[in-house]
Design an enzyme around this catalytic site. Structure first.
Site, PDB file in Angstrom:
ATOM      1  N   TYR A  36       0.847  -1.195   0.000  1.00  0.00           N
ATOM      2  CA  TYR A  36       0.000   0.000   0.000  1.00  0.00           C
ATOM      3  C   TYR A  36       0.886   1.250   0.000  1.00  0.00           C
ATOM      4  CZ  TYR A  36      -3.700   3.259   1.363  1.00  0.00           C
ATOM      5  OH  TYR A  36      -4.578   4.305   1.396  1.00  0.00           O
ATOM      6  N   ASP A  37       1.874   1.245   0.889  1.00  0.00           N
ATOM      7  CA  ASP A  37       2.767   2.407   0.981  1.00  0.00           C
ATOM      8  C   ASP A  37       3.476   2.655  -0.343  1.00  0.00           C
ATOM      9  OD1 ASP A  37       1.979   2.621   3.558  1.00  0.00           O
ATOM     10  OD2 ASP A  37       3.790   1.741   4.425  1.00  0.00           O
ATOM     11  N   SER A  82     -31.268  13.040  18.702  1.00  0.00           N
ATOM     12  CA  SER A  82     -30.654  12.199  19.725  1.00  0.00           C
ATOM     13  C   SER A  82     -31.503  10.941  19.865  1.00  0.00           C
ATOM     14  CB  SER A  82     -30.626  12.997  21.016  1.00  0.00           C
ATOM     15  OG  SER A  82     -29.902  12.277  21.956  1.00  0.00           O
ATOM     16  N   LEU A  83     -31.146  10.071  20.784  1.00  0.00           N
ATOM     17  CA  LEU A  83     -31.926   8.854  21.015  1.00  0.00           C
ATOM     18  C   LEU A  83     -32.447   8.862  22.446  1.00  0.00           C
ATOM     19  CD1 LEU A  83     -29.567   6.119  19.528  1.00  0.00           C
ATOM     20  CD2 LEU A  83     -31.824   6.716  18.652  1.00  0.00           C
ATOM     21  N   GLU A 114     -27.893  -2.661  16.660  1.00  0.00           N
ATOM     22  CA  GLU A 114     -26.534  -2.201  16.340  1.00  0.00           C
ATOM     23  C   GLU A 114     -25.851  -1.762  17.622  1.00  0.00           C
ATOM     24  OE1 GLU A 114     -27.413   1.473  14.245  1.00  0.00           O
ATOM     25  OE2 GLU A 114     -28.088   0.311  12.521  1.00  0.00           O
ATOM     26  N   LYS A 116     -24.109   0.724  20.108  1.00  0.00           N
ATOM     27  CA  LYS A 116     -24.137   2.179  20.252  1.00  0.00           C
ATOM     28  C   LYS A 116     -22.695   2.625  20.463  1.00  0.00           C
ATOM     29  CE  LYS A 116     -26.473   5.956  22.557  1.00  0.00           C
ATOM     30  NZ  LYS A 116     -25.341   6.799  22.846  1.00  0.00           N
ATOM     31  N   ASP A 118     -19.482   4.753  21.166  1.00  0.00           N
ATOM     32  CA  ASP A 118     -19.297   5.848  22.116  1.00  0.00           C
ATOM     33  C   ASP A 118     -18.253   6.826  21.581  1.00  0.00           C
ATOM     34  OD1 ASP A 118     -19.780   7.243  24.351  1.00  0.00           O
ATOM     35  OD2 ASP A 118     -18.702   5.922  25.725  1.00  0.00           O
ATOM     36  N   ARG A 137     -22.508  17.626  15.464  1.00  0.00           N
ATOM     37  CA  ARG A 137     -23.936  17.718  15.743  1.00  0.00           C
ATOM     38  C   ARG A 137     -24.313  19.084  16.327  1.00  0.00           C
ATOM     39  NH1 ARG A 137     -26.872  16.033  20.405  1.00  0.00           N
ATOM     40  NH2 ARG A 137     -29.042  15.718  19.852  1.00  0.00           N
ATOM     41  N   GLU A 174     -20.735   8.046  13.564  1.00  0.00           N
ATOM     42  CA  GLU A 174     -19.999   8.347  14.789  1.00  0.00           C
ATOM     43  C   GLU A 174     -18.498   8.340  14.512  1.00  0.00           C
ATOM     44  OE1 GLU A 174     -22.157   8.901  17.207  1.00  0.00           O
ATOM     45  OE2 GLU A 174     -21.170   8.580  19.136  1.00  0.00           O
ATOM     46  N   TYR A 224     -17.850   5.392  11.554  1.00  0.00           N
ATOM     47  CA  TYR A 224     -18.823   4.370  11.155  1.00  0.00           C
ATOM     48  C   TYR A 224     -20.181   5.027  10.992  1.00  0.00           C
ATOM     49  CZ  TYR A 224     -15.392   0.860  12.375  1.00  0.00           C
ATOM     50  OH  TYR A 224     -14.259   0.103  12.423  1.00  0.00           O
ATOM     51  N   LYS A 313     -29.192   1.070  27.165  1.00  0.00           N
ATOM     52  CA  LYS A 313     -27.852   1.379  27.660  1.00  0.00           C
ATOM     53  C   LYS A 313     -27.243   0.235  28.467  1.00  0.00           C
ATOM     54  CE  LYS A 313     -26.103   4.999  27.307  1.00  0.00           C
ATOM     55  NZ  LYS A 313     -26.300   6.394  27.709  1.00  0.00           N
ATOM     56  N   CYS A 407      10.309   0.288  52.524  1.00  0.00           N
ATOM     57  CA  CYS A 407       9.266  -0.682  52.196  1.00  0.00           C
ATOM     58  C   CYS A 407       8.199  -0.657  53.295  1.00  0.00           C
ATOM     59  CB  CYS A 407       9.892  -2.064  52.079  1.00  0.00           C
ATOM     60  SG  CYS A 407       8.667  -3.371  52.024  1.00  0.00           S
ATOM     61  N   CYS A 410       8.683  -4.328  55.198  1.00  0.00           N
ATOM     62  CA  CYS A 410       9.875  -4.752  55.945  1.00  0.00           C
ATOM     63  C   CYS A 410      10.797  -3.586  56.297  1.00  0.00           C
ATOM     64  CB  CYS A 410      10.643  -5.807  55.162  1.00  0.00           C
ATOM     65  SG  CYS A 410      11.490  -5.127  53.730  1.00  0.00           S
ATOM     66  N   CYS A 425      11.326  -2.582  46.735  1.00  0.00           N
ATOM     67  CA  CYS A 425      11.843  -2.859  48.075  1.00  0.00           C
ATOM     68  C   CYS A 425      13.163  -3.609  47.888  1.00  0.00           C
ATOM     69  CB  CYS A 425      10.834  -3.727  48.818  1.00  0.00           C
ATOM     70  SG  CYS A 425      11.557  -4.625  50.191  1.00  0.00           S
ATOM     71  N   CYS A 431      11.985  -9.610  53.086  1.00  0.00           N
ATOM     72  CA  CYS A 431      10.695  -8.923  53.140  1.00  0.00           C
ATOM     73  C   CYS A 431       9.571  -9.961  53.146  1.00  0.00           C
ATOM     74  CB  CYS A 431      10.563  -7.994  51.935  1.00  0.00           C
ATOM     75  SG  CYS A 431       8.967  -7.193  51.843  1.00  0.00           S
TER      76      CYS A 431
END
Ligand code: IVH
Length: 669
Positions: A36-37, A82-83, A114, A116, A118, A137, A174, A224, A313, A407, A410, A425, A431
């Site tokens: 690809y590069d 919104s939902l 689907e 949700k 975040d 939004r 989102e 997405y 949720k 420590c 000990c 320690c 110890c």
């Protein structure tokens, strides 16, 4: 010549776009990163020679714009809604009932489910297939123009694929940051001493609202789609059909599925909740939508949310609580880990009362002090973390947490190796904490596997000085156990039997059980296979240790210094005298096997033999078979369906064979 150049540019554009779609939309790369590069570099070079032919939608033109002073306002043609949320199965059933009542006559309703995502909502306008504008939004009516930033998101096509798109198409979806990218970016930011982000959502939002597109381009954002806004022609008759149409345009789509009825949706919710921790991105619920657009139209909207959809949720992954204290725990190798003690709080589905603070630098960075209001986060099965201190809520000056000088167990002085964040320690096995952890490790299932010797019993045996080194375990008498722990004769006999049975072990387990710093199970197995005997390993020079796969200079020095200690050698000697044993090393000389010293990786599907069988054969021939490709890999055998491992092998220039070549070799040896 120029005709050729122009033709080649068109061809390169087509190949790169196809590779982008395969990667971002279908999650199924068709070429490796290095290929690809190379295509990208070739296109860039041709465009530099012929700037007059550069298309604005060329993949090389993602970062073009200069930093801006602020974002312009964009009025959404179709508001971004919104939902509504539901938080329980009862609320979900009430939602379904409301929908069914409104659609009275419809008998068999179809739903979609689907994740949700975040992140933050984004609207992208395409006119005649070209990306024209992208907006946040905002308040739903008016957002901010973030076009230059969105052009830098690799998964957002600058030009739509195919020709079946409407002249005007507004895609809604989102912007998120995947977990791996988030962790990587935060680690980079921390290393540069810059401010890190609390969670992937904040990282995505903070990145998208940067004023310099060149900086946004360095932030690993993904997009997405989950819907559409203004359209000049319909894309389908159902939500699912619209999503398929977007996918065909080369747009990555939030993975949804059709669900036949509300009961199946309840199962889908539970499934997704279980998958949550393994998904590559963070989600905070399940979005339920009525599939048919005609039904969606009938249902319509209430205020700012549709009646045809809801967000069911998941339990929150972050919660506010109070830091009660910071305690220091001492581990097996003396590492001192600060642990936050918290006012118990329900987060990520469980009650949390402790959180990790990693090391002292983290305490300094967070500036957390006992009494502070804090945010804890528990994502999946990860240990809860203290991610933010609400210093703004501090009412009085609170005492800082001091770096421990000795420590906590000990009182030996604390050490910090140069370049390391960890405090240790210096007491070693003097110890009590280190001794207890050392014993816990020695008896653990994957080490000597002594059942019934739990932490409490070990602690009382240590405190009563019945055991000081692991060898003492093999001198234990049932009567001592009974006297000490007031355990019944049966339990005491079981523990003694378990100790007895553990005498027969393997070299790899024994090496692992010794608890040498940084020698985990895999390294212990590699050392055992390579040296074949404890004598050979314990007397090996650094060079010989470095020849073991997986052993670098740090591990080699830990191994050498472990065996340099007379005390450690005496404990090993005592263990062997007390009957700890393992089978003799194989009779052949390990290094003389045909594939000794080589590391092989098997990936994809093999057709004439299973990967396990091929792995066993390679191991019999002396090779190490690894699950990961690195610069040390000798050969990768790739079958159909091979993915990122093959790409990595190609990019590192490692020999890649097909199954036929492997079989030829196995037959020849
Ligand atoms: S649909 C008209 N589907 O959640 C319906 N939204 O709390 C509009 N979100 O603003 C939204 N995943 O940013 C929808 N699969 C999904 C989603 C999703 C995440 C976000 C979106 C919305 C917010 C509402």
């Amino acid at each position: 010549m120029t005709d050729f150049a122009r033709e080649r540019m068109t061809q390169l554009l087509a190949e790169i776009r196809a590779a982008d779609i395969a990667y971002h939309v279908h999650d199924n790369p068709i070429i490796g990163d290095s290929q690809y590069d190379a295509l990208f570099a070739e296109l860039k070079a041709l465009e530099a020679e012929h700037p007059e032919w550069v298309e604005p939608s060329s993949p090389t033109q993602r970062v073009g714009a200069k930093p801006v002073g602020g974002f312009q306002e964009v009025r959404h043609q179709v508001p971004m809604l919104s939902l509504d949320n539901v938080f329980s199965v009862e609320e979900f059933r009430a939602f379904v009932q409301r929908v069914q009542e409104r659609l009275g006559s419809v008998k068999q309703l179809q739903w979609t489910a689907e994740p949700k995502l975040d992140g933050l909502a984004l609207s992208i306008r395409y006119v005649r297939g070209q990306l024209i504008q992208a907006a946040t939004r905002g308040d739903g009516e008016t957002g901010e123009d973030v076009t230059a930033n969105v052009r830098t998101i690799a998964s957002v096509p600058l030009r739509l694929a195919g020709y079946a798109w409407p002249e005007h198409l507004e895609v809604r979806g989102e912007v998120i940051m995947k977990r791996v990218h988030f962790d990587q970016m935060n680690a980079d930011l921390a290393q540069r001493g810059e401010k890190t982000f609390v969670n992937p959502r904040n990282a995505a939002a903070g990145s998208l609202r940067q004023l310099d597109p060149a900086l946004v381009a360095t932030r690993p954002l993904s997009f997405y789609a989950y819907g559409v806004g203004a359209l000049s022609a319909p894309l389908g008759e159902s939500h699912d059909a619209v999503m398929q149409a977007l996918k065909a345009c080369g747009i990555p789509v939030n993975p949804g599925r059709i669900v036949g009825d509300a009961a199946a949706m309840e199962a889908a919710y539970v499934d997704l909740l279980h998958q949550r921790a393994e998904l590559p991105y963070e989600i905070d619920g399940l979005v339920v939508k009525v599939n048919a657009l005609s039904h969606q139209d009938t249902l319509g909207f209430v205020q700012r949310a549709p009646r045809f959809a809801t967000a069911w949720k998941f339990p929150a992954q972050e919660a506010r609580t109070r830091l009660l204290a910071v305690e220091f725990q001492v581990g097996r190798t003396g590492a001192i880990t600060p642990v936050a003690r918290l006012e118990p709080v329900f987060v990520g589905g469980v009650t949390v009362s402790n959180a990790t603070l990693h090391n002292f630098d983290e305490i300094a960075r967070l500036d957390c002090r006992p009494g502070d209001a804090v945010i804890v986060r528990r994502a999946g099965d990860v240990i809860p973390q203290l991610v933010r201190v609400l210093t703004e809520l501090r009412q009085t000056e609170l005492p800082r947490i001091e770096r421990p000088r000795c420590c906590p167990v000990c009182q030996s002085p604390v050490e910090q190796a140069e370049g390391e964040a960890v405090l240790r320690c210096s007491g070693g096995l003097v110890c009590r904490a280190q001794r207890l952890e050392h014993f816990k490790h020695f008896v653990s299932r994957r080490a000597m596997d002594i059942e019934g010797l739990g932490e409490k019993l070990l602690a009382s045996l240590i405190d009563a000085e019945v055991i000081t080194t692991p060898a003492d375990l093999y001198r234990l008498k049932a009567a001592q156990l009974q006297a000490l722990d007031r355990m019944g004769p049966k339990s005491a006999a079981n523990v003694i039997d378990a100790i007895e049975a553990s005498r027969d072990t393997t070299l790899a387990r024994f090496i692992y059980a010794l608890g040498i710093r940084d020698v985990g199970e895999a390294t212990a197995a590699a050392l055992a296979t390579h040296f074949g005997s404890l004598e050979a390993m314990s007397t090996a020079e650094t060079d010989a240790l470095l020849a073991v796969p997986d052993v670098g200079p740090v591990v080699a020095s830990h191994v050498s210094s472990f065996f340099a200690s007379a005390q450690n050698r005496a404990v090993i000697e005592a263990l062997r005298t007390l009957g700890v044993r393992w089978p003799d090393p194989p009779q052949h000389v390990v290094d003389a096997l045909p594939l000794s010293g080589q590391t092989w990786v098997l990936t994809g599907t093999l057709e004439t033999m299973t990967r396990d069988a091929a792995g066993d054969r390679l191991r019999e021939l002396g090779a190490k078979v690894s699950g990961a490709v690195s610069a040390k890999t000798s050969c990768v055998v790739a079958g159909p369906g091979a993915g990122s491992k093959l790409d990595k092998a190609v990019s590192l220039g490692i020999t890649v064979w097909d199954e036929g070549q492997l079989i030829q070799l196995l037959e020849a040896l």
